[in-house]
Scaffold this active site. Structure first.
Site, PDB file in Angstrom:
ATOM      1  N   GLY A  47       8.183   4.305   2.070  1.00 12.74           N
ATOM      2  CA  GLY A  47       7.166   5.211   2.379  1.00 12.74           C
ATOM      3  C   GLY A  47       6.226   4.207   2.665  1.00 12.74           C
ATOM      4  CB  VAL A  81      -1.313   6.697   0.903  1.00  6.87           C
ATOM      5  CG1 VAL A  81      -1.598   5.694  -0.143  1.00  6.87           C
ATOM      6  CG2 VAL A  81      -2.141   7.095   1.416  1.00  6.87           C
ATOM      7  CE  LYS A  98      -2.225  19.854  -2.308  1.00  3.30           C
ATOM      8  NZ  LYS A  98      -3.601  18.976  -2.738  1.00  3.30           N
ATOM      9  N   GLY A 150       3.686   6.217   5.498  1.00  5.66           N
ATOM     10  CA  GLY A 150       2.475   6.933   6.207  1.00  5.66           C
ATOM     11  C   GLY A 150       1.335   6.257   5.717  1.00  5.66           C
TER      12      GLY A 150
END
Length: 350
Positions: A182, A186, A81, A184
């Site tokens: 959430g 997705v 990452k 967003g």
């Protein structure tokens, strides 16, 4: 972060690189967890971290998650990452991402980056000027529309159906209520899949525009972000930031299943066992939110979108195997996340 704490956090990691470039303003960290199964694969996140320590810990957690996610999905890559400390709305520049690209090139293919929170295909295009070890550039499979987010949501949707079958004996979503935290790319796509299958939705997001859109398109019931986890429902689907399952929230849950797209949902590993004690079925996050990394692997291999989707559909079988290993209450039976970890470590050879 003192030296002792950093040393403890780095246990098992292959390397951690911290980089600063005064000319471009770049301040970033690249964590490489494992390359036993192949080059470390994981996106580049840009975020306004509260401290350098927070950025390092996030990079380490996310890199470890990518190792496990890839191995469990049967992808021949390790985990890594990159995190950039900065405001994605104001601090981006061509020089900044090119500088990061030069650092990635010096790793000689040990790490391959791509999009993540706060970065876009245009940012990946800048990195491509300096290194070929980048995905999600303009025109690629991962940067086509919202395909990566769609496949991540699709994998979670399949996991929810698998979890319903495990818990209730039927995967049908009619008459089932799902609370989605959430909205967003997705989370919103997940709502669409669930709505199309007949689920009743409860939603929350900091962006009220998205909440109202979900209410209009899917008949979702909006609630405040700080109470979404407390709603009576069949499934709680965390699709925002991690750490949502902790000592404070677990006793407040009124669901039978937790299955969502967020990374690192368990604040600590022990919360896996607390969920099982509460008779709440937990779908390990890295087992079910692997759609994005599956798309990236397909892109790197030159495979098609339909092939990527067929691989995402295997998430249901993977999750069923995890549930099979964690079923029951006999002494020594592992809760789901621990069972997934055991399966994954064996795949990696740890």
């Amino acid at each position: 972060m003192d030296g002792h704490s950093l040393s403890a956090s780095l246990q098992g990691f292959e390397r951690l690189d911290m980089m600063e470039d005064a000319t471009s303003g770049l301040k970033a960290i690249i964590a490489i967890d494992q390359t036993r199964l192949g080059p470390a694969l994981g996106g580049c996140r840009m975020w306004m971290y509260a401290s350098e320590e927070a950025a390092i810990l996030d990079a380490l957690r996310l890199a470890r998650g990518m190792t496990y996610k890839s191995a469990l999905a049967g992808i021949p890559y390790g985990g890594g990452k990159a995190v950039i400390i900065g405001n994605p709305a104001t601090d981006k520049s061509s020089r900044l991402f090119r500088s990061l690209g030069r650092f990635i090139e010096r790793l000689n293919g040990r790490y391959i980056t791509g999009m993540d929170l706060g970065t876009t295909p245009l940012d990946m295009d800048e990195i491509l000027h300096e290194t070929r070890h980048v995905t999600d550039v303009t025109g690629s499979l991962g940067a086509t529309g919202h395909f990566t987010a769609e496949m991540t949501a699709y994998g979670v949707y399949i996991a929810i159906r698998t979890s319903l079958k495990q818990k209730y004996g039927s995967e049908q979503l009619q008459q089932r209520t799902v609370a989605v935290q959430g909205l967003g790319k997705v989370g919103f796509a997940l709502c669409r899949y669930l709505h199309q299958s007949g689920a009743q939705l409860i939603v929350a997001d900091l962006d009220n525009r998205l909440v109202q859109l979900a209410a209009t398109q899917f008949g979702a019931a909006p609630v405040a972000v700080d109470v979404i986890h407390k709603q009576p429902c069949d499934v709680f689907a965390p699709c925002a930031l991690g750490g949502i399952l902790n000592d404070l929230t677990i006793p407040e849950l009124k669901c039978q299943i937790v299955a969502g797209a967020a990374n690192n949902q368990l604040a600590e590993p022990r919360h896996d066992a607390l969920l099982k004690q509460a008779a709440i079925l937990y779908a390990p996050d890295y087992a079910i939110n692997a759609g994005g990394i599956i798309v990236t692997a397909a892109e790197l291999d030159g495979s098609s979108a339909s092939y990527a989707q067929s691989q995402v559909e295997r998430i249901g079988d993977t999750l069923a195997s995890i549930y099979g290993k964690s079923a029951g209450t006999a002494p020594g039976t592992l809760p789901p996340a621990a069972a997934a970890d055991a399966i994954t470590r064996k795949l990696i050879g740890l």
